[in-house]
Design a protein around this motif. Structure first.
Motif, PDB file in Angstrom:
ATOM      1  N   ILE A  39      15.893  63.931 -56.924  1.00  0.00           N
ATOM      2  CA  ILE A  39      16.387  62.610 -56.539  1.00  0.00           C
ATOM      3  C   ILE A  39      15.178  61.697 -56.417  1.00  0.00           C
ATOM      4  O   ILE A  39      14.090  62.143 -56.017  1.00  0.00           O
ATOM      5  CB  ILE A  39      17.192  62.676 -55.218  1.00  0.00           C
ATOM      6  CG1 ILE A  39      17.824  61.326 -54.894  1.00  0.00           C
ATOM      7  CG2 ILE A  39      16.341  63.196 -54.070  1.00  0.00           C
ATOM      8  CD1 ILE A  39      18.823  61.365 -53.741  1.00  0.00           C
ATOM      9  N   LYS A  40      15.346  60.446 -56.771  1.00  0.00           N
ATOM     10  CA  LYS A  40      14.217  59.521 -56.667  1.00  0.00           C
ATOM     11  C   LYS A  40      13.880  59.258 -55.211  1.00  0.00           C
ATOM     12  O   LYS A  40      14.765  59.116 -54.367  1.00  0.00           O
ATOM     13  CB  LYS A  40      14.551  58.209 -57.368  1.00  0.00           C
ATOM     14  CG  LYS A  40      14.493  58.323 -58.882  1.00  0.00           C
ATOM     15  CD  LYS A  40      14.694  56.986 -59.553  1.00  0.00           C
ATOM     16  CE  LYS A  40      14.563  57.135 -61.065  1.00  0.00           C
ATOM     17  NZ  LYS A  40      14.848  55.866 -61.767  1.00  0.00           N
ATOM     18  N   HIS A  41      12.587  59.206 -54.926  1.00  0.00           N
ATOM     19  CA  HIS A  41      12.112  58.883 -53.588  1.00  0.00           C
ATOM     20  C   HIS A  41      11.696  57.419 -53.561  1.00  0.00           C
ATOM     21  O   HIS A  41      10.648  57.057 -54.112  1.00  0.00           O
ATOM     22  CB  HIS A  41      10.937  59.783 -53.187  1.00  0.00           C
ATOM     23  CG  HIS A  41      10.426  59.487 -51.819  1.00  0.00           C
ATOM     24  ND1 HIS A  41       9.172  58.977 -51.582  1.00  0.00           N
ATOM     25  CD2 HIS A  41      11.021  59.610 -50.610  1.00  0.00           C
ATOM     26  CE1 HIS A  41       9.007  58.813 -50.291  1.00  0.00           C
ATOM     27  NE2 HIS A  41      10.113  59.179 -49.674  1.00  0.00           N
ATOM     28  N   TRP A  46       9.759  61.269 -57.942  1.00  0.00           N
ATOM     29  CA  TRP A  46      10.868  62.212 -57.852  1.00  0.00           C
ATOM     30  C   TRP A  46      10.609  63.218 -56.748  1.00  0.00           C
ATOM     31  O   TRP A  46       9.493  63.708 -56.586  1.00  0.00           O
ATOM     32  CB  TRP A  46      11.046  62.972 -59.171  1.00  0.00           C
ATOM     33  CG  TRP A  46      11.606  62.136 -60.275  1.00  0.00           C
ATOM     34  CD1 TRP A  46      10.909  61.566 -61.300  1.00  0.00           C
ATOM     35  CD2 TRP A  46      12.970  61.790 -60.476  1.00  0.00           C
ATOM     36  NE1 TRP A  46      11.765  60.881 -62.128  1.00  0.00           N
ATOM     37  CE2 TRP A  46      13.039  61.008 -61.656  1.00  0.00           C
ATOM     38  CE3 TRP A  46      14.152  62.069 -59.787  1.00  0.00           C
ATOM     39  CZ2 TRP A  46      14.237  60.492 -62.142  1.00  0.00           C
ATOM     40  CZ3 TRP A  46      15.345  61.559 -60.278  1.00  0.00           C
ATOM     41  CH2 TRP A  46      15.388  60.786 -61.438  1.00  0.00           C
ATOM     42  N   LEU A 172      19.166  56.007 -48.319  1.00  0.00           N
ATOM     43  CA  LEU A 172      17.850  56.312 -48.890  1.00  0.00           C
ATOM     44  C   LEU A 172      17.345  55.168 -49.766  1.00  0.00           C
ATOM     45  O   LEU A 172      16.308  55.304 -50.419  1.00  0.00           O
ATOM     46  CB  LEU A 172      17.936  57.590 -49.730  1.00  0.00           C
ATOM     47  CG  LEU A 172      18.231  58.871 -48.959  1.00  0.00           C
ATOM     48  CD1 LEU A 172      18.561  60.001 -49.931  1.00  0.00           C
ATOM     49  CD2 LEU A 172      17.067  59.245 -48.076  1.00  0.00           C
ATOM     50  N   SER A 176      17.970  55.697 -54.746  1.00  0.00           N
ATOM     51  CA  SER A 176      18.094  57.111 -54.375  1.00  0.00           C
ATOM     52  C   SER A 176      19.534  57.476 -54.035  1.00  0.00           C
ATOM     53  O   SER A 176      19.803  58.099 -53.007  1.00  0.00           O
ATOM     54  CB  SER A 176      17.181  57.415 -53.186  1.00  0.00           C
ATOM     55  OG  SER A 176      15.857  57.043 -53.468  1.00  0.00           O
ATOM     56  N   GLN A 177      20.437  57.107 -54.920  1.00  0.00           N
ATOM     57  CA  GLN A 177      21.855  57.378 -54.695  1.00  0.00           C
ATOM     58  C   GLN A 177      22.386  58.553 -55.517  1.00  0.00           C
ATOM     59  O   GLN A 177      23.403  59.135 -55.185  1.00  0.00           O
ATOM     60  CB  GLN A 177      22.686  56.132 -55.049  1.00  0.00           C
ATOM     61  CG  GLN A 177      22.288  54.872 -54.281  1.00  0.00           C
ATOM     62  CD  GLN A 177      22.522  55.015 -52.789  1.00  0.00           C
ATOM     63  OE1 GLN A 177      23.568  55.490 -52.362  1.00  0.00           O
ATOM     64  NE2 GLN A 177      21.536  54.623 -52.000  1.00  0.00           N
TER      65      GLN A 177
END
Length: 193
Positions: A39-41, A46, A172, A176-177
């Motif tokens: 997931i993207k931070h 990532w 987030l 970051s969904q």
């Protein structure tokens, strides 16, 4: 008597035809199967992780791939992002709530062969107490005898899920969904029909 023999022979042929699919146990114990996620931070990089404890089975017949099926159960507390404090947060109420939802699961509903070893696997993912349909893009890696006298079959799969679809709404940020899942599965044949 001849009629009874004919009926029995016909039934046997039909029964043996129905048993062509081989059942495979997913080889998690030998660390030949992986459920990974990313997931993207904050939209800057990532974050990678995996689930270490899961089990499952699949049925597969290369002559009749559309009759394949998959059933997997994951212990959510086994989430591992290589950071103890983050993993503690992921196990808590903001995300997986593992005390309330100790398992997640996937049960297939259809498998559609697309040619060239590609397929589309559809089924129901239950996560965080919510069940939703998901579609997994599948690639056949290969199958054959192993050095120990068994038979193995392997697949690679990818899909994406939205956290909010499964009742996980911790903010987030907009980047970051979506969680990307990568599934690498090697199964050991339980019997060759």
């Amino acid at each position: 008597m001849k009629r009874l023999i004919a009926i029995g022979f016909t039934a046997l042929l039909g029964f043996s035809g129905a048993l062509q699919a081989t059942e495979y146990k997913i080889d998690n114990a030998g660390a030949h199967a992986f459920i990974n996620f990313k997931i993207k931070h904050l939209g800057y990089s990532w974050l990678y992780g995996r689930f270490n404890d899961f089990e499952g089975r699949f049925n597969y017949d290369p002559a009749k791939p559309d009759e394949s099926s998959v059933d997997v159960t994951i212990k959510t507390a086994s989430v591992d992002s290589n950071h103890a404090e983050r993993d503690k947060h992921l196990r808590g109420k903001d995300f997986l709530a593992v005390d309330k939802f100790p398992t997640a699961s996937f049960k297939s509903s259809s498998f559609k062969a697309l040619g060239d070893g590609k397929a589309e696997l559809k089924g129901t993912l239950t996560l965080h107490g919510v069940s939703k349909p998901v579609t997994i893009a599948v690639s056949e890696i290969g199958g054959g005898k192993d050095p120990w006298g068994g038979y193995r079959q392997g697949f690679h799969g990818t899909t994406q899920i939205a956290l909010k679809d499964f009742g996980i709404d911790f903010d987030l940020g907009p980047a970051s969904q979506i969680v990307e899942l990568t599934l690498d599965v090697e199964g050991i044949a339980q019997s060759m029909m």
